[in-house]
Design a protein around this motif. Structure first.
Motif, PDB file in Angstrom:
ATOM      1  N   TYR A   1     -24.762 -11.790  80.865  1.00 13.15           N
ATOM      2  CA  TYR A   1     -25.688 -10.883  81.533  1.00 13.15           C
ATOM      3  C   TYR A   1     -27.150 -11.167  81.195  1.00 13.15           C
ATOM      4  O   TYR A   1     -28.034 -10.374  81.475  1.00 13.15           O
TER       5      TYR A   1
ATOM      6  N   ILE B   1     -28.796 -11.221  78.403  1.00 18.02           N
ATOM      7  CA  ILE B   1     -29.491 -10.487  77.343  1.00 18.02           C
ATOM      8  C   ILE B   1     -29.712 -11.441  76.182  1.00 18.02           C
ATOM      9  O   ILE B   1     -28.758 -12.021  75.656  1.00 18.02           O
TER      10      ILE B   1
ATOM     11  N   ASN C   1     -35.429 -10.844  74.704  1.00 21.33           N
ATOM     12  CA  ASN C   1     -35.681  -9.865  75.764  1.00 21.33           C
ATOM     13  C   ASN C   1     -34.834  -8.601  75.645  1.00 21.33           C
ATOM     14  O   ASN C   1     -34.765  -7.807  76.576  1.00 21.33           O
ATOM     15  N   VAL C   2     -34.183  -8.433  74.477  1.00 23.20           N
ATOM     16  CA  VAL C   2     -33.245  -7.320  74.361  1.00 23.20           C
ATOM     17  C   VAL C   2     -33.928  -5.963  74.530  1.00 23.20           C
ATOM     18  O   VAL C   2     -33.354  -5.018  75.080  1.00 23.20           O
TER      19      VAL C   2
ATOM     20  N   GLU D   1     -36.749  -5.249  76.415  1.00 26.84           N
ATOM     21  CA  GLU D   1     -37.085  -4.965  77.810  1.00 26.84           C
ATOM     22  C   GLU D   1     -35.849  -4.849  78.692  1.00 26.84           C
ATOM     23  O   GLU D   1     -35.876  -4.160  79.709  1.00 26.84           O
ATOM     24  N   MET D   2     -34.727  -5.513  78.258  1.00 25.35           N
ATOM     25  CA  MET D   2     -33.502  -5.419  79.057  1.00 25.35           C
ATOM     26  C   MET D   2     -32.954  -3.996  79.092  1.00 25.35           C
ATOM     27  O   MET D   2     -32.126  -3.657  79.926  1.00 25.35           O
ATOM     28  N   LYS D   3     -33.391  -3.164  78.128  1.00 25.09           N
ATOM     29  CA  LYS D   3     -32.928  -1.781  78.127  1.00 25.09           C
ATOM     30  C   LYS D   3     -33.368  -1.051  79.392  1.00 25.09           C
ATOM     31  O   LYS D   3     -32.778  -0.038  79.774  1.00 25.09           O
TER      32      LYS D   3
ATOM     33  N   SER E   1     -33.283  -2.458  82.251  1.00 24.24           N
ATOM     34  CA  SER E   1     -32.628  -3.127  83.375  1.00 24.24           C
ATOM     35  C   SER E   1     -31.886  -2.136  84.257  1.00 24.24           C
ATOM     36  O   SER E   1     -31.375  -1.115  83.789  1.00 24.24           O
TER      37      SER E   1
ATOM     38  N   ASP F   1     -29.260  -3.070  85.931  1.00 26.68           N
ATOM     39  CA  ASP F   1     -27.842  -3.477  85.953  1.00 26.68           C
ATOM     40  C   ASP F   1     -27.025  -2.477  85.123  1.00 26.68           C
ATOM     41  O   ASP F   1     -27.270  -2.325  83.926  1.00 26.68           O
TER      42      ASP F   1
ATOM     43  N   VAL G   1     -25.526  -3.873  81.864  1.00 25.86           N
ATOM     44  CA  VAL G   1     -26.495  -4.073  80.786  1.00 25.86           C
ATOM     45  C   VAL G   1     -26.804  -2.729  80.117  1.00 25.86           C
ATOM     46  O   VAL G   1     -26.858  -2.624  78.889  1.00 25.86           O
TER      47      VAL G   1
END
Lengths: 341, 394
Positions: A256, A258, A262-263, A265-267, A269, A271, A274
């Motif tokens: 996915y 992650i 970038n963990v 900013e992926m919060k 996301s 998706d 994610v």
């Protein structure tokens, strides 16, 4: 079996007596939290998988697994005590409670999984046994008929070698050493015509120990399947589940996108998968007895599986291993994590 | 007959705290009971722990096929041979290096020990320096050093040194060996019978000497008996004369027989190490014989070598044998370091078995039982030899 009791007595003292009482084993996580550190059994030295630098800092693919688990459980990837173990010590160390995890390029087999009181967590690295030879003498493994082959004792390697020789009706003389350094030393001195171990181990040895790595060739044919992965003790299902899902989580994280970088900013996301994995929309951690940030912390500590692979053993490292079977399932590899939901 | 010490008359004993004998019996019973109780606790606790953790135990795996190759064996085996056979192969390899090692270490150690009394300054000092060097370096290091010397300095197999039909290379030392047939077996039986015969002949010669003071030749006759019976056995078996000659294969010598570099370094390392201790034991034994004995022998008109053989050595043996026994035990036990240099001895086989099956306690218990048995047998034989060479009081 009663009559065996007495003969067992004399050997019994060493291994099992010094261990913790069995009922405490179901509280591995509590013990780790009380202790403040995770105790992790690793290889005594295998470049790319687990090795210590001159100041005692451990690194490698197997080491990173321990870091990821420590980040999930203790919120601190540095709170790991590494216990270097050789092939003979490894199972006893885990059985007796000396280590919490055995993360030491160990091949999963039926008898090990079912008869040692241990559990395989999952496959962390797909490997196969190969041969290293001096360049030019042989083209494939079957031409090793009559050769002396150096090998480390106490590994699945020894048995695969015999099986391979029998299946192909060739004669191979194994020269078996207790320490891997002695086995590779004997090979490089010319005592044996070939050295055999898992292909990743061959690459590691060639990169670290050969005077001129280019003089040695790793034959392309592999003679076995060696799914390597961490192990934990039986009898603590919660602990097994944590390890299993840290392993799956790091693989799923790669799928996915992650990453270590970038963990955070992926919060944000959109998706939904994610969001689940990083504990934004759902709390998967509570099923494991952890908080909802568990996987986010692991990824922040070590990166996803792909990053761990590239950093330790990938093409940009001295080991220069292709991703091959260890690629994700949707990239032609075997790495396939059950969904985290 | 004079008793060594006056034996006090025993009073009638009763098991009670009031008598010294009674108390000592009670103490011993308590001691044995607590040791037994402790062992029982160890065993039951271990088995219970193993059961709770789902670790399988028992010796049933020993009758299953072991399925791994061993580089050198004295016992034939195949794919279906059991773990028992594998342990047998390891034991035979251990015995091979132990027995040859004990014989060579005794010869070398005795020579070195006697050399310490040489009138030649150089010989005396060389023996001294030898002892100090070899006994002060750990045997484990010595084995590794010999292995490195053998595998680094010898030529690779492709450029093996070749003299006649013998080959010396990193692959080992290969030489011709007779093809084993009935004749060789009968010759071996002949040698054993010859040894027994020479023993009886030597005894009767000794008796004859005691009675009449006349010496009969011993060495030439016993040699003749042994060689004669060996040749007779060989002839009776059809006088086989076929030899297996080593020939160069692609990677290794085929045919003949071979000492691997692993075996050679283990043997050389153990012999040189143990010989330095035996030399000290022999030296101290000879030194323990008082000068007066040599003078007395000389006054009887015995030559120097006769005085050594007939007067000094028999007395020295009483001092030598007990510590010599522990050196033999040490050599046998030190052979378990073989696993460091790739020689497939008992410990090496046990290590492999342990890892194939995960039965650590079982595999180690077998190794312990074997070494215990070997040590007890050695001690028994040497004690018997010690008793036969002790002062016979008349």
């Amino acid at each position: 079996m009663k009559s065996l009791n007495l003969s067992l007595a004399f050997a019994a003292a060493a291994a099992t007596m010094v261990s913790v009482p069995a009922h405490a084993a179901s509280k591995t996580v509590d013990a780790i939290k009380a202790r403040g550190e995770l105790v992790c059994g690793v290889n005594t030295g295998l470049a790319g998988f687990s090795q210590a630098d001159s100041s005692g800092n451990w690194s490698g693919l197997d080491v990173d697994f321990c870091k990821a688990v420590a980040a999930a459980v203790l919120s601190d990837a540095s709170k790991v005590k590494y216990v270097p173990l050789n092939a003979q010590q490894r199972f006893t160390a885990l059985q007796s409670g000396e280590v919490d995890i055995l993360s030491r390029n160990t091949t999963g087999t039926l008898s090990r999984d079912a008869s040692l009181g241990l559990h395989f967590v999952g496959t962390w690295f797909y490997d196969g046994q190969g041969f290293m030879v001096k360049k030019g003498k042989v083209k494939n493994a079957k031409q090793l008929n009559g050769a002396a082959v150096c090998v480390q004792s106490g590994t699945t390697t020894e048995k695969n070698l015999t099986d391979f020789a029998r299946a192909n009706k060739i004669k191979i003389t194994p020269v078996v050493f207790e320490k891997v350094e002695a086995a590779t030393g004997a090979y490089f001195s010319g005592r044996c015509q070939a050295y055999t171990t898992d292909a990743s181990g061959l690459a590691s040895t060639r990169s670290k120990e050969a005077k001129v790595p280019a003089d040695h060739e790793i034959l392309s044919d592999l003679i076995s399947k060696e799914p390597l992965g961490p192990m934990v003790r039986r009898g603590d299902d919660e602990w097994l589940a944590i390890n299993k899902w840290v392993l799956n989580g790091l693989i799923e994280a790669e799928e996915y996108g992650i990453k270590q970088g970038n963990v955070v900013e992926m919060k944000k996301s959109s998706d939904p998968q994610v969001g689940r994995m990083l504990g934004v929309t759902e709390d998967l951690g509570k099923h494991l007895g952890l908080d909802k940030e568990w996987l986010a912390r692991s990824i922040a500590a070590t990166g996803n599986y792909g990053e761990i692979f590239e950093r330790n053993v990938g093409p940009k490292t001295p080991l220069n291993l292709p991703r091959g079977k260890n690629n994700l399932w949707n990239n032609g590899g075997l790495m396939y994590a059950p969904p985290l939901r | 007959m004079i008793e060594a010490r006056p034996v006090p008359k025993k009073k009638s004993r009763s098991i009670s705290w009031n008598s010294r004998e009674g108390r000592s019996v009670i103490y011993q019973v308590v001691a044995i009971a607590s040791i037994a109780g402790f062992l029982w606790l160890l065993v039951t606790n271990t088995l219970e722990n193993m059961r709770r953790r789902g670790i399988q135990s028992g010796y049933d795996f020993m009758s299953q096929p072991f399925g791994f190759d061993v580089s050198e064996t004295l016992i034939p085996y195949d794919v279906m041979s059991t773990y028992w056979t594998a342990f047998g192969i390891g034991l035979a390899n251990t015995l091979k290096v132990a027995i040859i090692g004990i014989v060579l270490a005794t010869l070398l150690g005795t020579l070195l020990g006697i050399g310490r009394f040489s009138t030649n300054f150089l010989v005396r000092k060389i023996c001294y320096v030898y002892v100090e060097i070899f006994r002060n370096i750990p045997v484990y290091l010595q084995l590794l050093i010999w292995y490195i010397i053998f595998t680094e300095t010898l030529p690779a197999f492709d450029d093996a040194w070749e003299i006649g039909n013998t080959f010396l290379s990193k692959g080992g030392f290969a030489f011709p060996w007779p093809v084993w047939k009935l004749g060789q077996s009968l010759a071996l039986i002949g040698v054993l019978l010859g040894l027994a015969g020479s023993y009886f002949y030597a005894r009767s010669a000794q008796r004859h000497f005691d009675k009449t003071g006349q010496r009969r030749p011993v060495l030439p006759v016993t040699l003749a008996i042994i060689i004669g019976l060996a040749v007779l056995g060989w002839l009776a078996g059809g006088a086989p004369s076929e030899w297996s000659l080593p020939e160069k294969g692609i990677f290794q010598v085929e045919g003949g027989t071979k000492f691997s570099p692993e075996f050679l370094s283990l043997l050389v390392g153990l012999v040189l190490y143990t010989a330095s201790f035996i030399a000290e034991i022999v030296r101290s034994g000879i030194a323990s014989v008082s000068l007066g004995q040599h003078e007395a022998a000389a006054s009887l008109g015995l030559t120097k070598s006769m005085a050594m053989r007939l007067v000094a050595l028999p007395q020295a043996l009483r001092v030598i044998i007990p510590p010599l026994t522990s050196q033999y035990l040490n050599l046998t036990k030190n052979s378990s370091l073989a696993v460091a240099i790739g020689y497939p001895d008992l410990v090496s086989i046990a290590n492999t078995s342990l890892n194939q099956t995960g039965r650590a306690i079982e595999a180690l218990s077998i190794v312990m039982a074997v070494y215990l048995t070997l040590s007890l047998i050695t001690a028994l034989l040497m004690n018997w030899f010690n008793a036969s060479s002790a002062i016979q009081e008349r």
